[in-house]
Design a protein around this motif. Sequence first.
Motif, PDB file in Angstrom:
ATOM      1  N   ALA A 163       0.848  -1.196   0.000  1.00  0.00           N
ATOM      2  CA  ALA A 163       0.000   0.000   0.000  1.00  0.00           C
ATOM      3  C   ALA A 163       0.882   1.243   0.000  1.00  0.00           C
ATOM      4  CB  ALA A 163      -0.926  -0.008   1.219  1.00  0.00           C
ATOM      5  N   SER A 164       2.004   1.189   0.696  1.00  0.00           N
ATOM      6  CA  SER A 164       2.870   2.369   0.693  1.00  0.00           C
ATOM      7  C   SER A 164       3.530   2.533  -0.670  1.00  0.00           C
ATOM      8  CB  SER A 164       3.868   2.340   1.859  1.00  0.00           C
ATOM      9  OG  SER A 164       4.895   1.444   1.601  1.00  0.00           O
ATOM     10  N   GLU A 165       3.883   1.429  -1.333  1.00  0.00           N
ATOM     11  CA  GLU A 165       4.403   1.544  -2.704  1.00  0.00           C
ATOM     12  C   GLU A 165       3.343   2.112  -3.650  1.00  0.00           C
ATOM     13  OE1 GLU A 165       5.854  -2.226  -4.083  1.00  0.00           O
ATOM     14  OE2 GLU A 165       7.546  -2.251  -2.684  1.00  0.00           O
ATOM     15  N   ALA A 166       2.070   1.755  -3.397  1.00  0.00           N
ATOM     16  CA  ALA A 166       0.982   2.218  -4.258  1.00  0.00           C
ATOM     17  C   ALA A 166       0.588   3.658  -3.951  1.00  0.00           C
ATOM     18  CB  ALA A 166      -0.220   1.293  -4.111  1.00  0.00           C
ATOM     19  N   GLY A 167       1.159   4.221  -2.907  1.00  0.00           N
ATOM     20  CA  GLY A 167       0.832   5.590  -2.521  1.00  0.00           C
ATOM     21  C   GLY A 167      -0.554   5.718  -1.907  1.00  0.00           C
ATOM     22  N   ALA A 168      -1.091   4.618  -1.388  1.00  0.00           N
ATOM     23  CA  ALA A 168      -2.427   4.647  -0.784  1.00  0.00           C
ATOM     24  C   ALA A 168      -2.358   5.182   0.643  1.00  0.00           C
ATOM     25  CB  ALA A 168      -3.018   3.240  -0.769  1.00  0.00           C
ATOM     26  N   SER A 169      -3.495   5.669   1.135  1.00  0.00           N
ATOM     27  CA  SER A 169      -3.521   6.073   2.541  1.00  0.00           C
ATOM     28  C   SER A 169      -4.583   5.297   3.324  1.00  0.00           C
ATOM     29  CB  SER A 169      -3.779   7.577   2.667  1.00  0.00           C
ATOM     30  OG  SER A 169      -4.982   7.898   2.013  1.00  0.00           O
ATOM     31  N   VAL A 170      -5.456   4.592   2.602  1.00  0.00           N
ATOM     32  CA  VAL A 170      -6.497   3.802   3.260  1.00  0.00           C
ATOM     33  C   VAL A 170      -6.399   2.359   2.765  1.00  0.00           C
ATOM     34  CG1 VAL A 170      -8.975   3.513   3.630  1.00  0.00           C
ATOM     35  CG2 VAL A 170      -8.036   5.811   3.315  1.00  0.00           C
ATOM     36  N   ILE A 171      -6.487   1.409   3.703  1.00  0.00           N
ATOM     37  CA  ILE A 171      -6.482  -0.012   3.336  1.00  0.00           C
ATOM     38  C   ILE A 171      -7.775  -0.625   3.861  1.00  0.00           C
ATOM     39  CG2 ILE A 171      -5.146  -2.157   3.366  1.00  0.00           C
ATOM     40  CD1 ILE A 171      -2.747  -0.614   4.374  1.00  0.00           C
ATOM     41  N   ALA A 172      -8.363  -1.538   3.070  1.00  0.00           N
ATOM     42  CA  ALA A 172      -9.606  -2.170   3.503  1.00  0.00           C
ATOM     43  C   ALA A 172      -9.535  -3.668   3.311  1.00  0.00           C
ATOM     44  CB  ALA A 172     -10.783  -1.615   2.700  1.00  0.00           C
ATOM     45  N   CYS A 173     -10.324  -4.392   4.120  1.00  0.00           N
ATOM     46  CA  CYS A 173     -10.454  -5.825   3.892  1.00  0.00           C
ATOM     47  C   CYS A 173     -11.721  -6.352   4.542  1.00  0.00           C
ATOM     48  CB  CYS A 173      -9.248  -6.599   4.419  1.00  0.00           C
ATOM     49  SG  CYS A 173      -9.216  -6.890   6.187  1.00  0.00           S
ATOM     50  N   SER A 174     -12.092  -7.570   4.154  1.00  0.00           N
ATOM     51  CA  SER A 174     -13.104  -8.296   4.901  1.00  0.00           C
ATOM     52  C   SER A 174     -12.408  -9.526   5.429  1.00  0.00           C
ATOM     53  CB  SER A 174     -14.257  -8.700   4.003  1.00  0.00           C
ATOM     54  OG  SER A 174     -13.844  -9.739   3.145  1.00  0.00           O
ATOM     55  N   SER A 175     -12.912 -10.050   6.537  1.00  0.00           N
ATOM     56  CA  SER A 175     -12.161 -11.122   7.166  1.00  0.00           C
ATOM     57  C   SER A 175     -13.025 -11.868   8.140  1.00  0.00           C
ATOM     58  CB  SER A 175     -10.972 -10.502   7.894  1.00  0.00           C
ATOM     59  OG  SER A 175     -10.533 -11.312   8.952  1.00  0.00           O
ATOM     60  N   THR A 176     -12.683 -13.146   8.402  1.00  0.00           N
ATOM     61  CA  THR A 176     -13.336 -13.882   9.469  1.00  0.00           C
ATOM     62  C   THR A 176     -12.835 -13.380  10.823  1.00  0.00           C
ATOM     63  OG1 THR A 176     -11.633 -15.570   9.310  1.00  0.00           O
ATOM     64  CG2 THR A 176     -13.654 -15.956   8.084  1.00  0.00           C
ATOM     65  N   GLY A 177     -11.827 -12.498  10.844  1.00  0.00           N
ATOM     66  CA  GLY A 177     -11.371 -11.936  12.117  1.00  0.00           C
ATOM     67  C   GLY A 177      -9.892 -11.607  12.153  1.00  0.00           C
ATOM     68  N   ASN A 178      -9.044 -12.622  11.843  1.00  0.00           N
ATOM     69  CA  ASN A 178      -7.610 -12.400  12.031  1.00  0.00           C
ATOM     70  C   ASN A 178      -6.976 -11.538  10.946  1.00  0.00           C
ATOM     71  OD1 ASN A 178      -7.271 -13.720  14.462  1.00  0.00           O
ATOM     72  ND2 ASN A 178      -7.100 -15.716  13.464  1.00  0.00           N
ATOM     73  N   ALA A 179      -7.429 -11.667   9.710  1.00  0.00           N
ATOM     74  CA  ALA A 179      -6.898 -10.786   8.669  1.00  0.00           C
ATOM     75  C   ALA A 179      -7.230  -9.350   9.044  1.00  0.00           C
ATOM     76  CB  ALA A 179      -7.493 -11.137   7.313  1.00  0.00           C
ATOM     77  N   ALA A 180      -8.418  -9.187   9.604  1.00  0.00           N
ATOM     78  CA  ALA A 180      -8.863  -7.866  10.019  1.00  0.00           C
ATOM     79  C   ALA A 180      -7.991  -7.322  11.141  1.00  0.00           C
ATOM     80  CB  ALA A 180     -10.320  -7.945  10.471  1.00  0.00           C
ATOM     81  N   SER A 181      -7.857  -8.091  12.220  1.00  0.00           N
ATOM     82  CA  SER A 181      -7.117  -7.540  13.357  1.00  0.00           C
ATOM     83  C   SER A 181      -5.647  -7.337  12.998  1.00  0.00           C
ATOM     84  CB  SER A 181      -7.287  -8.378  14.618  1.00  0.00           C
ATOM     85  OG  SER A 181      -7.058  -9.724  14.383  1.00  0.00           O
ATOM     86  N   SER A 182      -5.101  -8.208  12.169  1.00  0.00           N
ATOM     87  CA  SER A 182      -3.692  -8.016  11.803  1.00  0.00           C
ATOM     88  C   SER A 182      -3.529  -6.810  10.883  1.00  0.00           C
ATOM     89  CB  SER A 182      -3.118  -9.270  11.145  1.00  0.00           C
ATOM     90  OG  SER A 182      -3.638  -9.439   9.858  1.00  0.00           O
ATOM     91  N   LEU A 183      -4.485  -6.618   9.974  1.00  0.00           N
ATOM     92  CA  LEU A 183      -4.379  -5.422   9.124  1.00  0.00           C
ATOM     93  C   LEU A 183      -4.497  -4.166   9.983  1.00  0.00           C
ATOM     94  CD1 LEU A 183      -4.174  -3.923   6.466  1.00  0.00           C
ATOM     95  CD2 LEU A 183      -6.663  -4.070   6.263  1.00  0.00           C
ATOM     96  N   ALA A 184      -5.455  -4.182  10.897  1.00  0.00           N
ATOM     97  CA  ALA A 184      -5.664  -2.999  11.741  1.00  0.00           C
ATOM     98  C   ALA A 184      -4.387  -2.655  12.507  1.00  0.00           C
ATOM     99  CB  ALA A 184      -6.824  -3.240  12.700  1.00  0.00           C
ATOM    100  N   GLY A 185      -3.748  -3.658  13.097  1.00  0.00           N
ATOM    101  CA  GLY A 185      -2.545  -3.408  13.897  1.00  0.00           C
ATOM    102  C   GLY A 185      -1.362  -2.963  13.051  1.00  0.00           C
ATOM    103  N   ASN A 186      -1.097  -3.725  11.984  1.00  0.00           N
ATOM    104  CA  ASN A 186       0.055  -3.395  11.141  1.00  0.00           C
ATOM    105  C   ASN A 186      -0.130  -2.039  10.457  1.00  0.00           C
ATOM    106  OD1 ASN A 186       2.194  -5.742  10.863  1.00  0.00           O
ATOM    107  ND2 ASN A 186       0.202  -6.688  11.137  1.00  0.00           N
ATOM    108  N   ALA A 187      -1.365  -1.722  10.071  1.00  0.00           N
ATOM    109  CA  ALA A 187      -1.641  -0.442   9.412  1.00  0.00           C
ATOM    110  C   ALA A 187      -1.535   0.711  10.412  1.00  0.00           C
ATOM    111  CB  ALA A 187      -3.024  -0.471   8.771  1.00  0.00           C
ATOM    112  N   ALA A 188      -2.044   0.479  11.623  1.00  0.00           N
ATOM    113  CA  ALA A 188      -1.977   1.535  12.646  1.00  0.00           C
ATOM    114  C   ALA A 188      -0.525   1.933  12.885  1.00  0.00           C
ATOM    115  CB  ALA A 188      -2.630   1.061  13.940  1.00  0.00           C
TER     116      ALA A 188
END
Length: 411
Positions: free
Chosen positions: A121-146
């Motif tokens: 996402a940083s290579e793509a120059g994005a500032s917002v990342i989104a996903c759907s998840s059964t739970g862990n993809a979500a929490s890991s994205l939230a933490g790593n993105a934060a």
Amino acid sequence: MDHVTGCRCVRCGAHYHAYPNTTTCLCGGMLDVEYDYDYVRSHMTRTALEARPHDMWRYRELLPIEPDTPAPPLRVGWTPLYRADELASRLGLKSLYVKDDGLNPTASLKDRASAMAVAKASEAGASVIACSSTGNAASSLAGNAAAAGFETYIFVPSRAPQGKVAQLMIFGAHVISVEGTYEDTFALSAQAIEKYGWYNRNAAINPYLAEGKKTVSLEIAEQMGWRVPDYVAVSVGDGCTIAGVWKGFRDLYETGYINRLPRLISVQAQGCCPLNRSLHTGEPWTPMEENTLADSIAVGVPRNADKALQAVRASNGIAVEVSDQEILEAMALLGRTQGVFGEPAGVAATAGVKKAVEQGLIERDATVVTIVTGNGLKDVQSGIRAAGAPMSVTPDMDSLLAAFDKAGLHP
Ligand SMILES: *Cc1c(COP(=O)(O)O)cnc(C)c1O
Ligand SMILES: [Zn+2]
């Protein structure tokens, strides 16, 4: 990226340039990242590896990122690989290893994919990342993105366990709890991502995420001194994880780091096993209900079926289904023998190994690695179900002795 030659469709073979926001093929197939293995061989030498930090980015030449893309801030990877002799003997195996990926920063293997999503996402120059998840993809994205300063929009099915929802809220994600199945959740996220143009961290769309996940295999091989286990057991939902696990071993094989490949054990829940059903029958997969307490692998419509099925078949692999009861038993067994607390989907692979041994599907003198994909603290209710409640006493010795008596304890 000198070391990446492009992306190839696993369905029709079409070739694409590897842009940071490259997703699926026009035919709908998933893409697989391809490397210049000569480049990898000459740059990722054993001597070079020795000098590098112990996290997933030590294998940079086998990861689809630019040389100057910084590694995201959270420390992901290099989780312990335990030799589990007591557990091995309980299961009737000679040699068993437990890879505890619940020890990643947000407590699941998904951190490997989410860290990759943040880098891309940083290579793509994005500032917002989104996903759907059964739970862990979500929490890991939230933490790593934060940690890396991104905003996140995250769609989870309303059944996601509280521990995972708590993680999302703590990491400051915009959380949308969808009253519906994972299938419904995924569809809604896809529409919103399309509308708002967010960076897409849906694992079965984004070809780079499996490249992050494959680092678990690179680590297993390195931690075993580049010896290859006979079997690697993985719990399977969408199929991205097992596809990533296979890719990691294949990359090492192509670069000459290892000289043979393991057989994969694909473990699904009896109540939701569309991919294993296809592996057993040889027919195309068809949707199933999501009927298991192992929420992270309750995936009735697997998003990465092509890659997962290809991986298991190419490895001459095995498919095993486990009941919720067997999952709970494996949870307690791993805790008692190895001090590892996995969530239900996290221990399903271990339950599958036990069953595969009992059914004579794997040889007792085989070397087996079981991957614990998520931490049990994310779902303490299942932990209590697996292990029971404590002795309850009033604060006096008589009560304590009576309780010991009742429990059959003679300390
Ligand atoms: C996501 C997940 C899996 C399965 O991975 P898929 O890519 O969906 O097959 C297994 N265990 C845990 C704990 C997970 O979070
Ligand atoms: Zn295609």
